[in-house]
Every structure is written in structure tokens, then in C-alpha cells.
Design a protein around this motif. Structure first.
Motif, short mmCIF file in Angstrom:
data_model
loop_
_atom_site.label_atom_id
_atom_site.label_comp_id
_atom_site.label_asym_id
_atom_site.label_seq_id
_atom_site.Cartn_x
_atom_site.Cartn_y
_atom_site.Cartn_z
N GLY A 1 -1.92 5.17 0.05
CA GLY A 1 -3.19 4.81 0.05
C GLY A 1 -3.66 3.73 -1.20
N ALA A 2 -2.75 3.47 -2.03
CA ALA A 2 -3.25 2.70 -3.15
C ALA A 2 -2.41 1.16 -3.05
CB ALA A 2 -2.76 3.23 -4.61
N GLU A 3 -3.10 0.34 -3.43
CA GLU A 3 -2.56 -1.08 -3.51
C GLU A 3 -1.50 -1.06 -4.92
OE1 GLU A 3 -2.59 -3.64 -1.23
OE2 GLU A 3 -4.00 -2.52 0.35
N VAL A 4 -0.23 -1.22 -4.61
CA VAL A 4 0.56 -1.57 -5.75
C VAL A 4 1.42 -2.83 -5.72
CG1 VAL A 4 2.52 -0.21 -6.94
CG2 VAL A 4 0.86 1.00 -5.73
N ASN A 5 1.63 -3.45 -6.99
CA ASN A 5 2.34 -4.71 -6.89
C ASN A 5 3.63 -4.39 -6.92
OD1 ASN A 5 2.86 -7.45 -7.15
ND2 ASN A 5 2.47 -7.57 -9.39
N MET A 6 4.21 -4.11 -6.01
CA MET A 6 5.85 -3.77 -5.88
C MET A 6 6.54 -4.63 -4.87
SD MET A 6 6.65 -1.38 -7.94
CE MET A 6 8.06 -0.87 -7.50
N ALA A 7 5.93 -5.72 -4.44
CA ALA A 7 6.79 -6.62 -3.61
C ALA A 7 7.70 -7.34 -4.11
CB ALA A 7 5.53 -7.81 -2.97
N GLY A 8 8.94 -7.22 -3.46
CA GLY A 8 10.08 -7.94 -3.99
C GLY A 8 11.13 -6.89 -4.60
N ARG A 9 10.54 -5.64 -4.70
CA ARG A 9 11.50 -4.57 -5.56
C ARG A 9 11.87 -3.37 -4.64
NH1 ARG A 9 8.42 -3.08 -10.69
NH2 ARG A 9 10.47 -2.39 -11.38
N GLY B 1 2.15 -6.45 2.21
CA GLY B 1 1.48 -5.96 3.38
C GLY B 1 2.41 -4.77 3.97
N ASP B 2 3.32 -4.38 3.36
CA ASP B 2 4.09 -3.12 3.83
C ASP B 2 3.15 -1.79 3.60
OD1 ASP B 2 6.65 -4.08 4.57
OD2 ASP B 2 7.66 -3.40 2.86
N THR B 3 3.20 -0.70 4.40
CA THR B 3 2.55 0.49 4.02
C THR B 3 3.53 1.73 3.95
OG1 THR B 3 0.72 -0.39 5.48
CG2 THR B 3 0.68 2.15 4.95
N VAL B 4 3.42 2.39 2.91
CA VAL B 4 4.32 3.19 2.43
C VAL B 4 3.70 4.60 2.21
CG1 VAL B 4 6.42 4.19 0.78
CG2 VAL B 4 5.97 1.50 1.33
N GLU C 1 8.41 6.91 4.37
CA GLU C 1 7.87 6.42 5.82
C GLU C 1 7.27 4.97 5.41
OE1 GLU C 1 4.35 6.78 8.47
OE2 GLU C 1 5.72 8.35 9.23
N ARG C 2 8.03 3.86 5.89
CA ARG C 2 7.66 2.64 5.48
C ARG C 2 7.35 1.89 6.92
NH1 ARG C 2 11.79 -1.81 5.00
NH2 ARG C 2 10.60 -3.63 4.83
N ASN C 3 5.99 1.57 7.14
CA ASN C 3 5.59 0.74 8.34
C ASN C 3 5.94 1.58 9.27
OD1 ASN C 3 4.71 -1.34 6.74
ND2 ASN C 3 6.78 -2.33 6.98
N ARG D 1 0.86 -1.15 -0.03
CA ARG D 1 0.08 -0.03 -0.02
C ARG D 1 0.65 1.32 -0.07
NH1 ARG D 1 -5.26 1.30 0.85
NH2 ARG D 1 -5.82 -0.75 1.15
N ILE D 2 0.82 2.08 -1.10
CA ILE D 2 1.82 3.21 -1.38
C ILE D 2 0.93 4.51 -1.43
CG2 ILE D 2 3.50 4.43 -2.61
CD1 ILE D 2 4.32 1.55 -3.18
#
Length: 64
Positions: A6-14, A52-55, A33-35, A3-4
Motif C-alpha cells: 500500500g505504500a509507494e516505494v522507490n525500488m524500481a530496477g532492484r 507500476g508493480d504492486t507487491v 505476491e507481485r501483480n 506500491r508495496i
């Protein structure tokens, strides 16, 4: 998904740096800010985003 701003983004692993570059951010002019923790600019390239990260990315704008 990550979640970046407020929007869900497919960036896991990057990396955070990859996201900022892809979105056209100038890393010198943002704070991230991350988590609920500030990410130091020197760590943008090594900070790997996880499911699950919030950025939150905040841009600085000059003016007067």
C-alpha cells in the motif's frame, strides 16, 4: 515507483530479494505476491521490480 503493501516505494530496477533484505524480512517466513501472482521463493533474487508493480508481502508468525 513500486506500491508495496500500500505504500509507494522507490525500488524500481532492484530485486525483490534486495527489498526484503533491506526491510529485515526473513525470506523463509514470508509470501510475496507481485501483480496478483505469487512469486516463488527461488525467484526472489531474480525478480526485478518495475515502475507500476504492486507487491504484497505477508509475514508468517508462529503462535499457539
Amino acid at each position: 515507483m513500486v506500491r508495496i503493501n500500500g505504500a509507494e516505494v522507490n525500488m524500481a530496477g532492484r530485486t525483490l530479494e534486495e527489498y526484503l533484505n533491506e526491510q529485515g524480512y526473513d525470506a523463509r517466513r514470508v509470501a510475496v505476491e507481485r501483480n496478483d501472482e505469487i512469486v516463488p521463493k527461488a525467484q526472489y533474487g531474480e525478480t526485478i521490480l518495475k515502475d507500476g508493480d504492486t507487491v504484497e508481502v505477508v509475514s508468517f508468525v508462529g503462535g499457539g
